[in-house]
Design a protein around this motif. Structure first.
Motif, PDB file in Angstrom:
ATOM      1  N   ALA A 113       0.833  -1.468  -0.190  1.00 47.41           N
ATOM      2  CA  ALA A 113      -0.047  -0.086  -0.089  1.00 47.41           C
ATOM      3  C   ALA A 113       1.181   1.695   0.248  1.00 47.41           C
ATOM      4  CB  ALA A 113      -0.924   0.356   1.200  1.00 47.41           C
ATOM      5  N   LEU A 114       1.946   1.408   0.548  1.00 47.44           N
ATOM      6  CA  LEU A 114       2.753   2.346   1.634  1.00 47.44           C
ATOM      7  C   LEU A 114       3.701   2.643  -0.530  1.00 47.44           C
ATOM      8  CD1 LEU A 114       4.845   1.643   4.258  1.00 47.44           C
ATOM      9  CD2 LEU A 114       3.188   4.092   3.850  1.00 47.44           C
ATOM     10  N   TYR A 115       3.574   1.725  -1.322  1.00 54.94           N
ATOM     11  CA  TYR A 115       4.464   1.509  -2.749  1.00 54.94           C
ATOM     12  C   TYR A 115       3.005   1.908  -3.584  1.00 54.94           C
ATOM     13  CZ  TYR A 115       5.722   0.275  -6.759  1.00 54.94           C
ATOM     14  OH  TYR A 115       6.876  -0.304  -8.180  1.00 54.94           O
ATOM     15  N   GLU A 116       2.476   1.122  -3.549  1.00 58.20           N
ATOM     16  CA  GLU A 116       1.586   1.706  -4.954  1.00 58.20           C
ATOM     17  C   GLU A 116       0.907   3.069  -4.166  1.00 58.20           C
ATOM     18  OE1 GLU A 116      -1.653  -1.454  -4.463  1.00 58.20           O
ATOM     19  OE2 GLU A 116      -0.679  -2.465  -5.687  1.00 58.20           O
ATOM     20  N   ALA A 117       0.215   4.091  -2.744  1.00 62.42           N
ATOM     21  CA  ALA A 117       0.458   5.364  -2.510  1.00 62.42           C
ATOM     22  C   ALA A 117       1.207   6.092  -3.563  1.00 62.42           C
ATOM     23  CB  ALA A 117       0.105   4.988  -1.260  1.00 62.42           C
ATOM     24  N   GLY A 118       2.811   5.828  -3.430  1.00 60.72           N
ATOM     25  CA  GLY A 118       3.595   7.093  -3.305  1.00 60.72           C
ATOM     26  C   GLY A 118       4.316   6.569  -4.847  1.00 60.72           C
ATOM     27  N   VAL A 119       5.573   5.607  -5.072  1.00 60.49           N
ATOM     28  CA  VAL A 119       6.383   5.325  -5.943  1.00 60.49           C
ATOM     29  C   VAL A 119       6.103   5.352  -7.267  1.00 60.49           C
ATOM     30  CG1 VAL A 119       8.671   4.442  -6.523  1.00 60.49           C
ATOM     31  CG2 VAL A 119       8.847   5.178  -4.283  1.00 60.49           C
ATOM     32  N   LYS A 120       5.804   3.993  -6.930  1.00 61.89           N
ATOM     33  CA  LYS A 120       4.247   3.118  -8.314  1.00 61.89           C
ATOM     34  C   LYS A 120       3.251   4.178  -9.232  1.00 61.89           C
ATOM     35  CE  LYS A 120       1.771  -0.179  -9.758  1.00 61.89           C
ATOM     36  NZ  LYS A 120       1.420  -1.649  -9.115  1.00 61.89           N
ATOM     37  N   ARG A 121       3.180   5.891  -8.127  1.00 63.01           N
ATOM     38  CA  ARG A 121       2.119   6.220  -9.260  1.00 63.01           C
ATOM     39  C   ARG A 121       2.630   7.890  -9.323  1.00 63.01           C
ATOM     40  NH1 ARG A 121      -3.212   7.476  -5.639  1.00 63.01           N
ATOM     41  NH2 ARG A 121      -3.061   9.705  -6.384  1.00 63.01           N
ATOM     42  N   LYS A 122       2.254   8.251 -10.173  1.00 64.59           N
ATOM     43  CA  LYS A 122       2.162   9.245 -10.551  1.00 64.59           C
ATOM     44  C   LYS A 122       1.498  10.273  -9.426  1.00 64.59           C
ATOM     45  CE  LYS A 122       2.610  12.794 -14.106  1.00 64.59           C
ATOM     46  NZ  LYS A 122       2.647  13.399 -15.295  1.00 64.59           N
ATOM     47  N   GLY A 123       2.006  11.287  -8.864  1.00 68.37           N
ATOM     48  CA  GLY A 123       1.166  11.959  -7.758  1.00 68.37           C
ATOM     49  C   GLY A 123       1.145  11.305  -5.786  1.00 68.37           C
ATOM     50  N   THR A 124       1.664  11.491  -5.078  1.00 68.22           N
ATOM     51  CA  THR A 124       0.986  11.570  -3.788  1.00 68.22           C
ATOM     52  C   THR A 124       0.100  10.700  -3.308  1.00 68.22           C
ATOM     53  OG1 THR A 124       3.702  11.817  -3.682  1.00 68.22           O
ATOM     54  CG2 THR A 124       2.863  10.009  -1.640  1.00 68.22           C
ATOM     55  N   ASP A 125      -0.065   9.558  -2.774  1.00 71.42           N
ATOM     56  CA  ASP A 125      -2.067   9.043  -1.943  1.00 71.42           C
ATOM     57  C   ASP A 125      -1.341   9.343  -0.706  1.00 71.42           C
ATOM     58  OD1 ASP A 125      -3.988   8.875  -0.650  1.00 71.42           O
ATOM     59  OD2 ASP A 125      -3.958   6.995  -0.813  1.00 71.42           O
ATOM     60  N   VAL A 126      -0.910  10.801  -0.163  1.00 74.22           N
ATOM     61  CA  VAL A 126      -0.646  10.652   1.256  1.00 74.22           C
ATOM     62  C   VAL A 126      -1.457  10.540   2.440  1.00 74.22           C
ATOM     63  CG1 VAL A 126       0.921  12.785   2.669  1.00 74.22           C
ATOM     64  CG2 VAL A 126       0.755  13.799   0.728  1.00 74.22           C
ATOM     65  N   GLY A 127      -2.062  10.342   2.003  1.00 71.38           N
ATOM     66  CA  GLY A 127      -3.347  10.172   3.007  1.00 71.38           C
ATOM     67  C   GLY A 127      -3.097   8.542   3.611  1.00 71.38           C
ATOM     68  N   THR A 128      -2.719   7.532   2.797  1.00 68.57           N
ATOM     69  CA  THR A 128      -2.375   6.633   3.317  1.00 68.57           C
ATOM     70  C   THR A 128      -1.349   6.059   3.405  1.00 68.57           C
ATOM     71  OG1 THR A 128      -3.425   5.541   0.855  1.00 68.57           O
ATOM     72  CG2 THR A 128      -1.915   4.199   1.991  1.00 68.57           C
ATOM     73  N   TRP A 129      -0.280   6.765   3.065  1.00 68.64           N
ATOM     74  CA  TRP A 129       0.822   7.337   4.369  1.00 68.64           C
ATOM     75  C   TRP A 129       0.402   7.519   5.644  1.00 68.64           C
ATOM     76  CZ3 TRP A 129       6.398   9.702   1.182  1.00 68.64           C
ATOM     77  CH2 TRP A 129       6.851   8.363   0.413  1.00 68.64           C
ATOM     78  N   ILE A 130      -0.305   8.571   5.650  1.00 68.96           N
ATOM     79  CA  ILE A 130      -0.573   9.075   7.672  1.00 68.96           C
ATOM     80  C   ILE A 130      -1.244   8.207   7.488  1.00 68.96           C
ATOM     81  CG2 ILE A 130      -1.740  11.172   8.191  1.00 68.96           C
ATOM     82  CD1 ILE A 130      -1.659  12.872   6.223  1.00 68.96           C
ATOM     83  N   ALA A 131      -2.535   7.207   7.367  1.00 70.22           N
ATOM     84  CA  ALA A 131      -3.128   6.603   8.379  1.00 70.22           C
ATOM     85  C   ALA A 131      -1.666   4.970   8.615  1.00 70.22           C
ATOM     86  CB  ALA A 131      -3.944   5.321   7.213  1.00 70.22           C
ATOM     87  N   ILE A 132      -0.977   4.950   7.792  1.00 69.61           N
ATOM     88  CA  ILE A 132      -0.003   3.797   8.353  1.00 69.61           C
ATOM     89  C   ILE A 132       0.850   4.274   8.971  1.00 69.61           C
ATOM     90  CG2 ILE A 132       1.342   2.057   7.292  1.00 69.61           C
ATOM     91  CD1 ILE A 132       0.159   1.656   4.683  1.00 69.61           C
ATOM     92  N   PHE A 133       0.940   5.098   8.726  1.00 68.17           N
ATOM     93  CA  PHE A 133       2.088   5.430   9.916  1.00 68.17           C
ATOM     94  C   PHE A 133       1.915   6.041  11.103  1.00 68.17           C
ATOM     95  CE2 PHE A 133       5.089   5.878   6.128  1.00 68.17           C
ATOM     96  CZ  PHE A 133       6.658   6.408   6.640  1.00 68.17           C
ATOM     97  N   SER A 134       0.937   6.239  11.402  1.00 66.24           N
ATOM     98  CA  SER A 134       0.571   7.349  12.802  1.00 66.24           C
ATOM     99  C   SER A 134      -0.605   5.844  13.039  1.00 66.24           C
ATOM    100  CB  SER A 134      -1.088   7.582  12.677  1.00 66.24           C
ATOM    101  OG  SER A 134      -2.139   7.980  12.131  1.00 66.24           O
ATOM    102  N   GLU A 135      -0.667   5.268  12.779  1.00 71.02           N
ATOM    103  CA  GLU A 135      -1.929   3.924  13.829  1.00 71.02           C
ATOM    104  C   GLU A 135      -1.479   2.774  13.810  1.00 71.02           C
ATOM    105  OE1 GLU A 135      -5.303   3.370  10.845  1.00 71.02           O
ATOM    106  OE2 GLU A 135      -5.911   5.866  11.074  1.00 71.02           O
ATOM    107  N   ARG A 136      -0.279   2.144  12.752  1.00 71.17           N
ATOM    108  CA  ARG A 136       0.586   1.026  13.059  1.00 71.17           C
ATOM    109  C   ARG A 136       1.582   0.745  14.117  1.00 71.17           C
ATOM    110  NH1 ARG A 136      -3.350   0.200   9.938  1.00 71.17           N
ATOM    111  NH2 ARG A 136      -2.921  -0.869   7.733  1.00 71.17           N
ATOM    112  N   SER A 137       1.872  -0.405  15.093  1.00 69.83           N
ATOM    113  CA  SER A 137       2.920  -0.114  16.067  1.00 69.83           C
ATOM    114  C   SER A 137       4.053  -0.323  15.174  1.00 69.83           C
ATOM    115  CB  SER A 137       2.658  -1.628  16.905  1.00 69.83           C
ATOM    116  OG  SER A 137       3.759  -2.528  15.956  1.00 69.83           O
ATOM    117  N   VAL A 138       5.469   0.372  16.261  1.00 68.08           N
ATOM    118  CA  VAL A 138       6.703   0.418  15.718  1.00 68.08           C
ATOM    119  C   VAL A 138       7.484  -0.488  15.225  1.00 68.08           C
ATOM    120  CG1 VAL A 138       8.840   1.466  16.739  1.00 68.08           C
ATOM    121  CG2 VAL A 138       6.503   2.766  17.167  1.00 68.08           C
ATOM    122  N   PRO A 139       7.111  -1.950  16.052  1.00 70.65           N
ATOM    123  CA  PRO A 139       7.582  -3.174  15.456  1.00 70.65           C
ATOM    124  C   PRO A 139       7.359  -4.054  14.348  1.00 70.65           C
ATOM    125  CG  PRO A 139       6.755  -3.498  18.029  1.00 70.65           C
ATOM    126  CD  PRO A 139       6.271  -2.211  17.227  1.00 70.65           C
TER     127      PRO A 139
END
Length: 275
Positions: free
Chosen positions: A133-159
């Motif tokens: 999801a991080l790859y498809e929301a960023g490097v893979k596409r034109k433009g960045t789906d920042v919302g997906t990045w924010i959700a994963i970065f802010s909601e998942r545990s550190v490990p």
């Protein structure tokens, strides 16, 4: 703070009267900031620093990013409570009022402290899904789906996120930090990079910040004070070890070379010895 009493004895402040008033009268500049910082609990100090970063004209984005992106869920919950007690304001509202765009959305998502607790069970499917999801929301596409990045970065545990960033390399030609640099800019870029660095090794992140603050002719005393005071009862011993490992010289030595006078003595005392 326990360290304060040990160390106020070393300063000739005179006697009588209210201690904080006496300190303010006896001290000035960076030394005053260190000593008054030590009169607060770690959480109170964090709350005051956050308020100072947003008060008045302009926002001190560097402080804001460091404070919000490096604190754990538990710390942020406690900081919000103390912030409300001290200033009769909501931290979330102040952050929203002082920032904008995706940068604001990321900081608010972090301040809401919705991060999952670490689990004993490693969910390989979820790791793979998040990495893709991080790859498809960023490097893979034109433009960045920042919302997906924010959700994963802010909601998942550190490990979990550490494993996601490792898995990410099997999808992307760039690692997570390189991808961030390619996809976003400015304060948003700095925030995502800070998060990755803190997820991977928080003490190394602070060691790097301290090194940066003491490069050049004069030390950036504001940053130096903020990190040493805020971490002295949290993880400063580990930061010291990372500093020595990374830069081949001790934090104590570096502070001794880059600062002077009572301010130097105060920081060296907090540093707690040479390595």
């Amino acid at each position: 703070m326990a360290l304060v009493s040990e160390f106020l004895g070393q300063l000739s402040l005179g006697h009588g009267g209210d201690l904080v008033t006496a300190l303010k009268g006896a001290l000035s500049g960076s030394l005053e900031n260190v000593i008054l910082g030590l009169m607060k609990s770690t959480t109170q100090f964090d709350a005051f620093e956050l308020r100072a970063s947003m008060k008045g004209l302009g926002t001190d984005e560097e402080s804001l990013i460091e404070m919000v992106c490096s604190r754990s869920n538990e710390e942020l919950v406690e900081i919000k409570r103390v912030y409300k007690d001290l200033f009769k304001k909501d931290l979330e509202k102040d952050v929203a009022g002082d920032t904008s765009g995706d940068f604001a959305k990321l900081l608010l998502a972090l301040v809401q402290a919705r991060r999952e607790e670490p689990s004993n069970v490693v969910d390989y499917e979820k790791i793979d899904n998040d990495a893709r999801a991080l790859y498809e929301a960023g490097v893979k596409r034109k433009g960045t789906d920042v919302g997906t990045w924010i959700a994963i970065f802010s909601e998942r545990s550190v490990p979990h996120l550490r494993k996601v960033f490792e898995r990410y390399k099997s999808y992307s030609p760039y690692d997570m930090k390189e991808s961030i640099r390619k996809e976003v800019k400015g304060d948003l870029e700095k925030s995502f990079l800070t998060l990755v660095e803190c997820f991977e090794n928080k003490q190394l992140y602070f060691a790097n910040k301290l090194n940066e603050a003491m490069k050049g002719k004069s030390a950036k005393e504001k940053i130096l004070t903020r990190i040493i005071v805020s971490r002295c009862e949290v993880d400063l011993m580990k930061i010291r070890s990372e500093f020595k490992r990374q830069f081949g010289r001790s934090l104590f030595q570096t502070i001794a070379e880059q600062t002077k006078g009572d301010y130097q003595r105060a920081l060296l005392n907090l540093c707690g010895g040479d390595d």
